[in-house]
Design a protein around this motif. Structure first.
Motif, PDB file in Angstrom:
ATOM      1  N   GLU A   1      50.983 102.304  11.340  1.00 50.83           N
ATOM      2  CA  GLU A   1      52.146 101.437  11.156  1.00 50.83           C
ATOM      3  C   GLU A   1      52.009 100.100  11.878  1.00 50.83           C
ATOM      4  O   GLU A   1      52.735  99.153  11.583  1.00 50.83           O
ATOM      5  CB  GLU A   1      53.401 102.156  11.635  1.00 50.83           C
ATOM      6  CG  GLU A   1      53.727 103.407  10.837  1.00 50.83           C
ATOM      7  CD  GLU A   1      54.922 104.137  11.392  1.00 50.83           C
ATOM      8  OE1 GLU A   1      56.011 104.017  10.808  1.00 50.83           O
ATOM      9  OE2 GLU A   1      54.769 104.825  12.431  1.00 50.83           O
TER      10      GLU A   1
ATOM     11  N   THR B   1      57.397  94.303  19.867  1.00 57.14           N
ATOM     12  CA  THR B   1      57.955  95.607  20.232  1.00 57.14           C
ATOM     13  C   THR B   1      57.225  96.699  19.458  1.00 57.14           C
ATOM     14  O   THR B   1      56.646  96.451  18.395  1.00 57.14           O
ATOM     15  CB  THR B   1      59.456  95.696  19.910  1.00 57.14           C
ATOM     16  OG1 THR B   1      59.649  95.492  18.501  1.00 57.14           O
ATOM     17  CG2 THR B   1      60.253  94.673  20.699  1.00 57.14           C
ATOM     18  N   ILE B   2      57.254  97.888  20.002  1.00 52.27           N
ATOM     19  CA  ILE B   2      56.730  99.084  19.344  1.00 52.27           C
ATOM     20  C   ILE B   2      57.859 100.107  19.320  1.00 52.27           C
ATOM     21  O   ILE B   2      58.459 100.412  20.358  1.00 52.27           O
ATOM     22  CB  ILE B   2      55.507  99.647  20.092  1.00 52.27           C
ATOM     23  CG1 ILE B   2      54.344  98.650  20.003  1.00 52.27           C
ATOM     24  CG2 ILE B   2      55.089 100.999  19.521  1.00 52.27           C
ATOM     25  CD1 ILE B   2      53.147  99.028  20.869  1.00 52.27           C
ATOM     26  N   ARG B   3      58.162 100.626  18.154  1.00 53.03           N
ATOM     27  CA  ARG B   3      59.236 101.593  18.019  1.00 53.03           C
ATOM     28  C   ARG B   3      58.827 102.945  18.579  1.00 53.03           C
ATOM     29  O   ARG B   3      57.646 103.323  18.490  1.00 53.03           O
ATOM     30  CB  ARG B   3      59.628 101.771  16.551  1.00 53.03           C
ATOM     31  CG  ARG B   3      60.114 100.499  15.863  1.00 53.03           C
ATOM     32  CD  ARG B   3      60.648 100.825  14.469  1.00 53.03           C
ATOM     33  NE  ARG B   3      59.699 101.583  13.678  1.00 53.03           N
ATOM     34  CZ  ARG B   3      58.733 101.039  12.942  1.00 53.03           C
ATOM     35  NH1 ARG B   3      58.590  99.712  12.918  1.00 53.03           N
ATOM     36  NH2 ARG B   3      57.916 101.805  12.234  1.00 53.03           N
ATOM     37  N   PRO B   4      59.748 103.699  19.155  1.00 54.45           N
ATOM     38  CA  PRO B   4      59.433 105.063  19.586  1.00 54.45           C
ATOM     39  C   PRO B   4      58.864 105.871  18.423  1.00 54.45           C
ATOM     40  O   PRO B   4      59.423 105.895  17.332  1.00 54.45           O
ATOM     41  CB  PRO B   4      60.793 105.615  20.037  1.00 54.45           C
ATOM     42  CG  PRO B   4      61.560 104.405  20.460  1.00 54.45           C
ATOM     43  CD  PRO B   4      61.144 103.325  19.499  1.00 54.45           C
TER      44      PRO B   4
ATOM     45  N   GLU C   1      56.212 105.188  16.716  1.00 54.25           N
ATOM     46  CA  GLU C   1      55.439 104.383  15.767  1.00 54.25           C
ATOM     47  C   GLU C   1      53.950 104.692  15.911  1.00 54.25           C
ATOM     48  O   GLU C   1      53.419 104.795  17.018  1.00 54.25           O
ATOM     49  CB  GLU C   1      55.691 102.897  16.001  1.00 54.25           C
ATOM     50  CG  GLU C   1      55.111 102.005  14.920  1.00 54.25           C
ATOM     51  CD  GLU C   1      55.645 100.587  14.983  1.00 54.25           C
ATOM     52  OE1 GLU C   1      55.551  99.875  13.973  1.00 54.25           O
ATOM     53  OE2 GLU C   1      56.153 100.178  16.060  1.00 54.25           O
TER      54      GLU C   1
ATOM     55  N   GLY D   1      55.249 104.518  21.678  1.00 57.19           N
ATOM     56  CA  GLY D   1      54.480 104.647  20.451  1.00 57.19           C
ATOM     57  C   GLY D   1      53.468 105.776  20.522  1.00 57.19           C
ATOM     58  O   GLY D   1      53.208 106.351  21.586  1.00 57.19           O
TER      59      GLY D   1
END
Length: 203
Positions: A74, A115-118, A120, A147
């Motif tokens: 992603e 940012t990196i989503r939880p 991801e 991530g």
């Protein structure tokens, strides 16, 4: 969704052809070099001289991306500065976002609104791996953001496959180039002084 133009088969080049590209661009040199790890080496790779050619950068990174096509990547991230082009072109081939981490007070971190989503799924890339230190630090950046690191990749692994990253990793070229501490360096013992090319020396 991966853009249609990057779903096509990528013309591959083998390890010797890639090394020939490094030599022709002056990116593979012999001498006495101080690496960013503090170790000394008789071989130096400056991938920026290869990646300054957009067609070559696109081809090599697209080939690297083929190893991760089915792993639902992603986002792609690399440590600045050497890995920025690799992140961008690998992400382009995968049709995902390209990020990079920068040093603040000596520690790699996300800046510039990245940012990196939880949860991801993130691929960590580099231009050259020697000890793997910068790659491991970048992996930690992803983990701190929540991530999931699905793997790591580099254009060149000069550790001979011995770098310990804690995740599966792939490279287009594997070299086994000795690196020495200053105390054990045979070139230092012969009276040679190391040089430190590039912004942080050789990866």
């Amino acid at each position: 969704m991966v853009p249609k133009q990057y779903m096509q088969e990528v013309p591959s080049v083998n390890q010797q052809e890639i090394l020939d590209i490094y030599k022709k661009t002056g990116a593979l040199l012999s001498g006495h070099f101080l690496l960013s790890s503090g170790l000394h080496s008789e071989r130096y790779l400056q991938s920026a001289l290869v990646l300054q050619q957009p067609d070559i950068a696109t081809q090599l990174c697209a080939q690297l991306a083929t190893h991760f096509k089915g792993q639902r990547v992603e986002a792609v991230i690399a440590p600045a500065l050497g890995g920025v082009f690799v992140s961008h072109e690998t992400a382009r081939a995968l049709g995902v976002r390209a990020l990079f981490a920068e040093r603040v007070n000596g520690e790699l971190t996300l800046r510039r609104g990245f940012t990196i989503r939880p949860g991801e799924r993130v691929l960590v890339v580099e231009d050259v791996i020697t000890t793997g230190k910068s790659t491991r630090e970048t992996i930690n950046v992803v983990h701190r953001a929540g991530g999931m690191v699905i793997g790591a990749a580099a254009l060149v692994d000069r550790s001979g496959g011995k770098a310990e990253l804690g995740v599966p990793y792939r490279s287009l070229v594997t070299l086994d180039v000795p690196a020495y501490s200053a105390e054990s360096c045979p070139m230092c013992k012969a009276g040679s002084a190391p040089v430190k090319p590039g912004s942080r020396g050789l990866k």
